[in-house]
Design a protein around this motif. Structure first.
Motif, short mmCIF file in Angstrom:
data_model
loop_
_atom_site.label_atom_id
_atom_site.label_comp_id
_atom_site.label_asym_id
_atom_site.label_seq_id
_atom_site.Cartn_x
_atom_site.Cartn_y
_atom_site.Cartn_z
N LYS A 159 -51.31 -8.68 -48.42
CA LYS A 159 -51.88 -9.84 -47.77
C LYS A 159 -51.46 -11.33 -47.17
O LYS A 159 -51.73 -11.61 -46.36
CB LYS A 159 -52.68 -9.40 -49.29
CG LYS A 159 -53.91 -9.28 -49.06
CD LYS A 159 -55.41 -9.25 -50.38
CE LYS A 159 -56.33 -7.81 -50.12
NZ LYS A 159 -57.03 -8.12 -51.70
N VAL A 160 -50.68 -11.78 -48.10
CA VAL A 160 -49.54 -12.97 -47.71
C VAL A 160 -48.84 -12.39 -46.49
O VAL A 160 -49.04 -13.59 -46.10
CB VAL A 160 -48.78 -13.19 -49.09
CG1 VAL A 160 -47.53 -13.78 -48.59
CG2 VAL A 160 -49.41 -12.97 -50.02
N ARG A 161 -48.38 -11.10 -46.48
CA ARG A 161 -47.33 -10.67 -44.85
C ARG A 161 -47.79 -11.08 -44.24
O ARG A 161 -48.15 -11.67 -42.83
CB ARG A 161 -47.17 -9.60 -45.39
CG ARG A 161 -45.60 -9.42 -46.26
CD ARG A 161 -45.04 -8.21 -46.17
NE ARG A 161 -43.57 -8.19 -47.15
CZ ARG A 161 -42.99 -7.36 -47.08
NH1 ARG A 161 -42.57 -6.85 -45.88
NH2 ARG A 161 -41.74 -7.18 -47.53
N GLU A 162 -48.88 -10.66 -44.58
CA GLU A 162 -50.74 -10.78 -42.67
C GLU A 162 -50.84 -12.11 -42.60
O GLU A 162 -51.22 -12.67 -41.20
CB GLU A 162 -51.93 -10.05 -42.98
CG GLU A 162 -52.11 -8.65 -43.50
CD GLU A 162 -53.11 -7.90 -43.78
OE1 GLU A 162 -54.32 -9.29 -44.40
OE2 GLU A 162 -53.48 -6.32 -44.21
N GLY A 163 -50.50 -13.14 -43.70
CA GLY A 163 -51.18 -14.20 -43.29
C GLY A 163 -49.67 -15.12 -42.52
O GLY A 163 -49.76 -16.31 -42.93
N VAL A 164 -48.90 -14.41 -42.46
CA VAL A 164 -47.11 -15.53 -41.73
C VAL A 164 -47.38 -15.70 -40.46
O VAL A 164 -47.81 -15.08 -39.96
CB VAL A 164 -46.24 -14.72 -42.63
CG1 VAL A 164 -44.99 -15.22 -41.63
CG2 VAL A 164 -45.34 -14.20 -43.95
N THR A 165 -47.03 -17.03 -40.66
CA THR A 165 -47.57 -17.41 -39.06
C THR A 165 -46.26 -17.24 -37.89
O THR A 165 -45.80 -17.27 -36.94
CB THR A 165 -47.46 -18.74 -38.88
OG1 THR A 165 -46.81 -19.98 -39.70
CG2 THR A 165 -48.85 -19.21 -39.91
N MET A 166 -44.64 -16.86 -38.86
CA MET A 166 -43.38 -17.19 -38.17
C MET A 166 -43.41 -15.38 -38.08
O MET A 166 -44.09 -14.37 -37.89
CB MET A 166 -42.60 -17.12 -38.86
CG MET A 166 -42.23 -18.85 -39.81
SD MET A 166 -42.19 -19.81 -37.80
CE MET A 166 -40.51 -19.51 -37.46
N PRO A 167 -42.75 -15.46 -37.07
CA PRO A 167 -42.37 -13.15 -35.52
C PRO A 167 -42.31 -12.40 -37.08
O PRO A 167 -41.26 -13.19 -38.43
CB PRO A 167 -41.39 -13.99 -35.16
CG PRO A 167 -41.52 -15.27 -34.61
CD PRO A 167 -41.17 -16.32 -35.81
N PRO A 168 -42.59 -11.22 -37.10
CA PRO A 168 -42.03 -10.41 -37.68
C PRO A 168 -39.98 -10.40 -38.65
O PRO A 168 -39.66 -9.88 -39.51
CB PRO A 168 -42.32 -9.01 -37.70
CG PRO A 168 -43.41 -9.29 -36.16
CD PRO A 168 -42.84 -10.58 -35.48
N SER A 169 -39.53 -10.76 -36.80
CA SER A 169 -38.43 -10.63 -37.24
C SER A 169 -37.44 -11.65 -38.04
O SER A 169 -36.54 -11.43 -39.39
CB SER A 169 -37.26 -10.47 -36.30
OG SER A 169 -37.95 -12.31 -35.29
N TRP A 170 -38.69 -12.91 -38.50
CA TRP A 170 -38.13 -14.16 -39.58
C TRP A 170 -38.73 -13.28 -41.08
O TRP A 170 -37.74 -13.75 -41.63
CB TRP A 170 -38.82 -15.56 -39.08
CG TRP A 170 -38.97 -16.80 -39.98
CD1 TRP A 170 -38.30 -17.46 -40.05
CD2 TRP A 170 -39.97 -16.74 -41.24
NE1 TRP A 170 -38.29 -17.72 -40.85
CE2 TRP A 170 -39.15 -17.75 -42.07
CE3 TRP A 170 -40.84 -15.90 -41.77
CZ2 TRP A 170 -40.16 -18.52 -42.81
CZ3 TRP A 170 -41.01 -16.46 -43.18
CH2 TRP A 170 -40.83 -17.39 -43.80
#
Length: 232
Positions: A159-170
């Motif tokens: 759930k935390v990962r879903e809210g990350v605003t940076m690109p997946p590679s970051w």
């Protein structure tokens, strides 16, 4: 700003600037080779004028698309994805520090908070510390791209990962770096002096001075400072 880059390169030689015995390792063969590598990178692959850069200048040049690679902490990345500040939005890839000759390590830095003995409101201060390092605040830190929470549970929370605003590679770079993290600066009181003294030596090396000679002079200059600060 030169010093943390040099010490991060040193980690790839499985060497830290300060040993567990409290003695400086800044004239070791690994430290000298890391300094020589840094000199080669700065003179053979960097843009003109980079010797005088600090963090702000490096970030600005990358934002403007004037340089192709920028070595920094993940917390400095959000401006790259801001169209109001960056000319390289959507064109940036993020990666983990490459493996060195002897070790694979990502230089790590962090903030520390605590309650001082002189505090008149120790309970309130302690509660603030608990709030600041809570899973909720770690999630906000990660999702904003502002840094890396020290709780593995936060990094692994879907759930935390879903809210990350940076690109997946970051996010991949964050997780990968965390798995090989090592402190890039020594845990000493005069760490600012360490950065300043060795930073001057590194600048001199980039300008053509011998890495071994400059490290020897910097170590001789810094050793008394370290000895005085760590007594008692």
């Amino acid at each position: 700003a030169n010093t943390p880059v040099w010490t991060s390169l040193m980690l790839g030689y499985d060497m830290t600037p300060l040993g567990s015995d409290g003695k400086l390792r800044t004239t070791s063969p690994e430290a000298i080779e890391a300094a020589a590598l840094y000199k080669r990178l700065m003179t053979k692959a960097a843009p003109p004028g980079v010797t005088g850069f600090n963090w702000a200048e490096a970030q600005s040049a990358f934002l403007q698309g004037k340089i192709g690679m920028w070595f920094d902490g993940v917390g400095f990345a959000p401006p790259m994805e801001n169209p109001e500040k960056s000319r390289v939005v959507g064109k940036v890839g993020y990666g983990v520090m490459p493996k060195g000759p002897k070790a694979h390590a990502a230089g790590t830095f962090g903030d520390g908070i605590g309650v001082t003995s002189a505090s008149a409101k120790k309970e309130a201060a302690y509660l603030f510390c608990q709030w600041a390092v809570s899973p909720a605040m770690g999630a906000r830190l990660l999702q904003a791209g502002a840094g890396v929470p020290f709780r593995k549970s936060v990094l692994e929370d879907p759930k935390v990962r879903e809210g990350v605003t940076m690109p997946p590679s970051w996010l991949d770079a964050v997780v990968g770096s965390g798995n090989i993290s090592r402190l890039a600066l020594p845990v000493i009181i005069p760490v600012t002096g360490f950065r300043d003294i060795y930073g001057v030596a590194l600048t001199n090396r980039i300008a053509g001075a011998d890495p071994a000679d400059e490290l020897k002079k910097a170590t001789e200059q810094f050793q008394p400072v370290l000895d005085r600060s760590e007594q008692g």
